[in-house]
Write a protein that holds these residues in place. Structure first.
Motif, PDB file in Angstrom:
ATOM      1  N   VAL A  11       0.863  -1.278  -0.115  1.00 51.00           N
ATOM      2  CA  VAL A  11       0.080   0.052   0.059  1.00 51.00           C
ATOM      3  C   VAL A  11       1.019   1.115   0.049  1.00 51.00           C
ATOM      4  O   VAL A  11       2.249   1.244   0.334  1.00 51.00           O
ATOM      5  CB  VAL A  11      -0.924   0.052   1.349  1.00 51.00           C
ATOM      6  N   THR A  12       0.434   2.453  -0.590  1.00 49.78           N
ATOM      7  CA  THR A  12       1.148   3.627  -0.404  1.00 49.78           C
ATOM      8  C   THR A  12       0.277   4.529   0.402  1.00 49.78           C
ATOM      9  O   THR A  12      -0.843   4.896   0.135  1.00 49.78           O
ATOM     10  CB  THR A  12       1.101   4.124  -1.884  1.00 49.78           C
ATOM     11  N   ILE A  13       0.898   5.002   1.472  1.00 50.53           N
ATOM     12  CA  ILE A  13       0.442   5.965   2.348  1.00 50.53           C
ATOM     13  C   ILE A  13       1.195   7.163   2.324  1.00 50.53           C
ATOM     14  O   ILE A  13       2.324   7.329   2.648  1.00 50.53           O
ATOM     15  CB  ILE A  13       0.575   5.418   3.802  1.00 50.53           C
ATOM     16  N   ASP A  14       0.487   8.367   1.916  1.00 54.44           N
ATOM     17  CA  ASP A  14       1.065   9.632   1.755  1.00 54.44           C
ATOM     18  C   ASP A  14       2.281   9.480   1.008  1.00 54.44           C
ATOM     19  O   ASP A  14       3.450   9.977   1.408  1.00 54.44           O
ATOM     20  CB  ASP A  14       1.425  10.022   3.183  1.00 54.44           C
ATOM     21  N   LEU A  35       3.002   7.137  11.111  1.00 53.74           N
ATOM     22  CA  LEU A  35       2.055   8.239  11.237  1.00 53.74           C
ATOM     23  C   LEU A  35       1.167   7.541  12.354  1.00 53.74           C
ATOM     24  O   LEU A  35       0.642   6.409  12.228  1.00 53.74           O
ATOM     25  CB  LEU A  35       1.351   8.016   9.960  1.00 53.74           C
ATOM     26  N   ASN A  36       0.869   8.562  13.356  1.00 53.19           N
ATOM     27  CA  ASN A  36      -0.370   8.091  14.302  1.00 53.19           C
ATOM     28  C   ASN A  36      -1.688   8.743  13.966  1.00 53.19           C
ATOM     29  O   ASN A  36      -1.588   9.781  14.398  1.00 53.19           O
ATOM     30  CB  ASN A  36       0.305   8.542  15.440  1.00 53.19           C
ATOM     31  N   VAL A  57      -9.677   8.879   6.505  1.00 57.46           N
ATOM     32  CA  VAL A  57      -8.485   8.996   5.531  1.00 57.46           C
ATOM     33  C   VAL A  57      -9.237   8.876   4.240  1.00 57.46           C
ATOM     34  O   VAL A  57     -10.281   8.392   4.015  1.00 57.46           O
ATOM     35  CB  VAL A  57      -7.177   8.039   5.651  1.00 57.46           C
ATOM     36  N   GLU A  58      -8.282   9.601   3.166  1.00 57.07           N
ATOM     37  CA  GLU A  58      -8.907   9.316   1.583  1.00 57.07           C
ATOM     38  C   GLU A  58      -8.160   8.254   0.915  1.00 57.07           C
ATOM     39  O   GLU A  58      -6.976   8.166   1.067  1.00 57.07           O
ATOM     40  CB  GLU A  58      -8.502  10.908   0.950  1.00 57.07           C
ATOM     41  N   VAL A  59      -9.115   7.297   0.403  1.00 56.21           N
ATOM     42  CA  VAL A  59      -8.457   6.429  -0.420  1.00 56.21           C
ATOM     43  C   VAL A  59      -8.774   6.517  -2.008  1.00 56.21           C
ATOM     44  O   VAL A  59      -9.952   6.887  -2.069  1.00 56.21           O
ATOM     45  CB  VAL A  59      -9.153   4.943   0.171  1.00 56.21           C
ATOM     46  N   LYS A  78      -3.885   3.458  -2.387  1.00 56.91           N
ATOM     47  CA  LYS A  78      -2.991   4.600  -2.129  1.00 56.91           C
ATOM     48  C   LYS A  78      -3.889   5.415  -1.186  1.00 56.91           C
ATOM     49  O   LYS A  78      -5.339   5.849  -1.451  1.00 56.91           O
ATOM     50  CB  LYS A  78      -2.913   5.167  -3.551  1.00 56.91           C
ATOM     51  N   VAL A  79      -3.375   5.646  -0.080  1.00 55.52           N
ATOM     52  CA  VAL A  79      -4.133   6.286   1.134  1.00 55.52           C
ATOM     53  C   VAL A  79      -3.506   7.642   1.181  1.00 55.52           C
ATOM     54  O   VAL A  79      -2.232   7.976   1.061  1.00 55.52           O
ATOM     55  CB  VAL A  79      -3.777   5.590   2.342  1.00 55.52           C
ATOM     56  N   HIS A  80      -4.219   8.629   1.503  1.00 61.80           N
ATOM     57  CA  HIS A  80      -3.867  10.038   1.799  1.00 61.80           C
ATOM     58  C   HIS A  80      -4.533  10.454   3.211  1.00 61.80           C
ATOM     59  O   HIS A  80      -5.672  10.315   3.484  1.00 61.80           O
ATOM     60  CB  HIS A  80      -4.338  11.113   0.900  1.00 61.80           C
ATOM     61  N   THR A  81      -3.611  10.602   4.194  1.00 62.87           N
ATOM     62  CA  THR A  81      -3.798  11.146   5.453  1.00 62.87           C
ATOM     63  C   THR A  81      -3.845  12.559   5.917  1.00 62.87           C
ATOM     64  O   THR A  81      -4.252  12.691   6.959  1.00 62.87           O
ATOM     65  CB  THR A  81      -3.137  10.351   6.302  1.00 62.87           C
ATOM     66  N   ASN A  82      -3.161  13.107   4.990  1.00 64.05           N
ATOM     67  CA  ASN A  82      -3.103  14.530   5.275  1.00 64.05           C
ATOM     68  C   ASN A  82      -3.419  15.332   4.066  1.00 64.05           C
ATOM     69  O   ASN A  82      -2.915  16.546   3.906  1.00 64.05           O
ATOM     70  CB  ASN A  82      -1.555  14.748   5.527  1.00 64.05           C
TER      71      ASN A  82
END
Lengths: 582, 158
Positions: A11-14, A35-36, A57-59, A78-82
């Motif tokens: 997975v890709t996180i940020d 990332l917390n 979060v945004e997927v 692909k996840v965006h947490t910020n």
């Protein structure tokens, strides 16, 4: 990129690609890239609900934001947490919570320990955007142990899950709906009216101040300030291994000497040790066990030092009362002894003694108020504060706790053995009892003091001890009431052939008690447990019956274990707790 | 709520629980059928359901309070539903509601008359906006009301 492993996914996180186990949630995966993701309803030891929506979060490719605490990872995700939308939404979610929350952080007992406050600060919320009606609900302060303040509740249901999953008691539920939603016991009853054990596990998981210990610090300050009172304190084995955490120490640090020094700074006239009374408990409980074995008494005998467990038996399983050891808990024994033996020895009018205990436990507050516990002719224990309240009091004095010089307990009730120390861990009472019972029964010296089979964090442990002459003592140890329930079922079904069972209501035993510092999780409990056994290993005396202060007490004053005086002061009785709704 | 629970009704409840109590996923049907027996869900009934099904009492209470179809207090013999939908609101539903309360002698949050003759509820829309403002008594609809019509309608059910 097509080499999809069976057990891991990429997975890709940020922007950071990472391989994680397929069973992970986004929140867990994010931890691995440092990332917390903020969260409130999620708790690593409880079932996941995804109801607070703070961890959104945004997927990429998804229709809407997802709750990362429940959303599983999948290959190529692909996840965006910020991203702006995540930050904006997360902030709004928390702002909406705050819109229905009292704005009294400065005066709140959880100030600086509140997860909602921390998240609001982290997210940079500087004003309340939404103003409207707030929930109006009465505080429940009708029991000596736990305060429930529904106005502070954010409906995360951690307490619902902790009570159900750890204790099997299911005291709380989500009630009503929409704006009227509230988490409360059936029919909105008080905790004293339902089968609550007062264990306080709910207070250890509540992210806000909706569930807290009853604060008894002011009555203690008043007693300490009263020149006509002689204020003595006992501190439970688990307090010294949790307290340091309140002052920035890593879990597993043991601060006995500093704790004693801090108690003297608070103004106590004598600083004694519950560990001494734990040794006393072993003397009585160990001999009671042998007596039951010899005379064919009710078997298996079960320990009686955990007040959460006692409340559970008296409320839910009163038919198990004959199995309970009649020995008082260490707190109870200490109280009865300090206002008799110590008062006599020190020449102090017991009427002037205020007997205080510092406990890792909220249920101990109730135990001290049991009508049975006044065998000294006075209330045996007058005031009980938890480790958390104790830490607050130290902070009020301005004492620089971590830099206090270490001091020793006072005599005679400050002398203890390693057996008393390990009372703080699940299995500890059992091990302490076996050390004494073995030697009392066989007349031989125990070669190996470490009963490894009863140590550790397994929910239920079993062991057998060869006592010689073909006698094998079978024992079991359980912590949490859910595990206790399993053993009770076995006893009721007639399939339990144990002689002796130790039960502690809280996970890990007292070291994971409802009055211990926040937060508590398995890792922290393990660290505290290691500290306890390490302390035991380095003690001068490791068997209760070798504690010289205990020997002196029996020789000069108490008589024999189970003797007349001991029976009067150190034993108690239990009775069904009627009238609570189950 | 002061209502005595008849022994024969408890027997019926036990029969129901013997039939459904051990099956998973039957809590809502059990609650519905229990409410048919007792007219509402008294505390003793919920305690019995909890004992026989093994569902925690708190959870049952949570379910009962979540659904508006379940009632924890005795209900009147006649159910009056006063529509507060948009059309009714515009045409004076508030006045009808306060007249109903006055005529039934209900104060504050009270919903049921002391003699258990009537229970008054509000609903968001009955679906006959053309008759606004409208109330339903049991299964009958009464529309195009003015406050003065309330007494006459209620009298038909007294």
């Amino acid at each position: 990129m097509s080499s999809v492993n069976e057990t891991t996914v990429k997975v890709t996180i940020d922007g950071q690609e990472i391989s994680v186990p397929r069973s992970y949630t986004i929140l867990q995966a994010a931890r691995l890239v440092g990332l917390n993701i903020p969260h409130l309803c999620y708790h690593p030891e409880l079932a996941r609900e995804g109801n607070c929506r703070v961890c959104l979060v945004e997927v990429e490719g998804g229709r809407s934001l997802v709750a990362s605490c429940v959303y599983p990872v999948n290959e190529g995700m692909k996840v965006h947490t910020n991203s702006p939308i995540v930050r904006e939404t997360r902030k709004t979610v928390v702002e909406l919570m705050l819109a229905n929350h009292p704005e009294d952080c400065l005066f709140c007992v959880k100030n600086q320990h509140c997860e909602l406050q921390e998240i609001a600060a982290d997210l940079g919320i500087r004003r309340v955007r939404f103003h409207g009606e707030k929930r109006v609900a009465e505080k429940d302060e009708n029991n000596p142990s736990i305060v429930r303040d529904p106005q502070k509740c954010i409906l995360c249901t951690r307490c619902v899950r902790a009570c159900s999953e750890r204790q099997g008691l299911d005291i709380f539920s989500s009630v009503n709906r929409g704006f009227n939603s509230i988490v409360e016991p059936a029919f909105g009853l008080g905790l004293d009216e339902v089968a609550c054990s007062y264990c306080g596990q709910c207070t250890t998981v509540c992210p806000t101040a909706a569930l807290t210990e009853k604060d008894d610090t002011q009555i203690l300050w008043d007693a300490l300030a009263d020149p006509d009172k002689f204020v003595v304190v006992q501190t439970a084995p688990s307090v010294r291994i949790g307290l340091g955490e309140e002052f920035g120490m890593k879990s597993g640090g043991i601060v006995t000497g500093k704790m004693v020094a801090a108690l003297r700074r608070l103004g106590f006239d004598r600083v004694f040790d519950t560990d001494f009374a734990a040794d006393l408990t072993i003397m009585e409980e160990g001999h009671e066990l042998l007596h039951r074995i010899k005379t064919g008494g009710v078997m298996p005998m079960m320990t009686s030092c955990s007040p959460g467990w006692i409340n559970f038996v008296e409320t839910v399983h009163p038919d198990m009362i004959p199995h309970l050891s009649t020995a008082k808990s260490p707190q109870g024994m200490f109280g009865a002894t300090v206002k008799t033996y110590f008062a006599e020895k020190a020449g102090i009018d017991p009427a002037k003694i205020v007997s205080v205990s510092v406990m890792p436990c909220t249920a101990k507050k109730w135990e001290a108020k049991r009508p049975q516990l006044c065998d000294s002719g006075y209330r045996d224990v007058d005031i009980v504060i938890t480790t958390r309240e104790f830490a607050r009091m130290i902070k009020q004095t301005g004492a620089d706790f971590m830099n206090l010089s270490e001091e020793d307990f006072d005599n005679p009730m400050g002398v203890s053995s390693g057996a008393g120390q390990i009372f703080g861990a699940t299995g500890g009472v059992m091990e302490a009892a076996l050390r004494t019972a073995y030697e009392a029964y066989t007349g031989k010296t125990l070669e190996n003091l470490d009963f490894i089979g009863v140590r550790g964090l397994a929910g239920i442990k079993e062991a057998s001890v060869d006592m010689g002459d073909g006698v094998v003592l079978k024992v079991a140890v359980a912590h949490t009431l859910r595990n206790a329930e399993k053993l009770i079922e076995k006893i009721k079904a007639g399939t339990a052939d144990y002689h002796f069972i130790e039960i502690m209501a809280c996970p890990g035993g007292c070291l994971g008690g409802g009055g211990q510092p926040y937060p508590t999780d398995t890792e922290i409990r393990q660290a505290r447990m290691d500290a306890i056994y390490n302390a035991d290993a380095h003690m001068k005396y490791r068997k209760s019956h070798e504690n010289p202060a205990i020997i002196e007490l029996y020789d000069t004053w108490m008589g024999k274990p189970l003797g007349e005086r001991a029976h009067h002061l150190l034993h108690t009785h239990f009775k069904a707790w009627e009238g609570r709704l189950k | 709520m002061g209502e005595k629970i008849a022994e024969k009704d408890m027997v019926r409840l036990d029969e129901l629980l013997a039939d459904l109590g051990s099956q998973r996923g039957t809590l809502i049907p059990i609650l519905q059928k229990s409410q048919e027996i007792f007219g509402y869900l008294p505390r003793e009934v919920l305690v019995r359901i909890s004992e026989k099904t093994g569902s925690p009492l708190s959870r049952i209470y949570g379910v009962v309070t979540f659904y508006s179809q379940f009632h924890l207090k005795p209900r009147g013999r006649n159910i009056v539903r006063s529509c507060q939908g948009t059309a009714c609101h515009v045409r004076g539903a508030k006045g009808i509601l306060s007249e109903l309360k006055k005529e039934l002698g209900l104060e504050g949050e009270e919903a049921t008359t002391k003699d258990l003759g009537f229970t008054l509820e509000t609903v968001a829309c009955i679906g006959c906006c053309g008759l606004a403002p409208v109330i339903m008594v049991n299964d009958e609809t009464h529309g195009r009301l003015v406050p003065d019509s309330v007494k006459g309608i209620l009298d038909q059910y007294r």
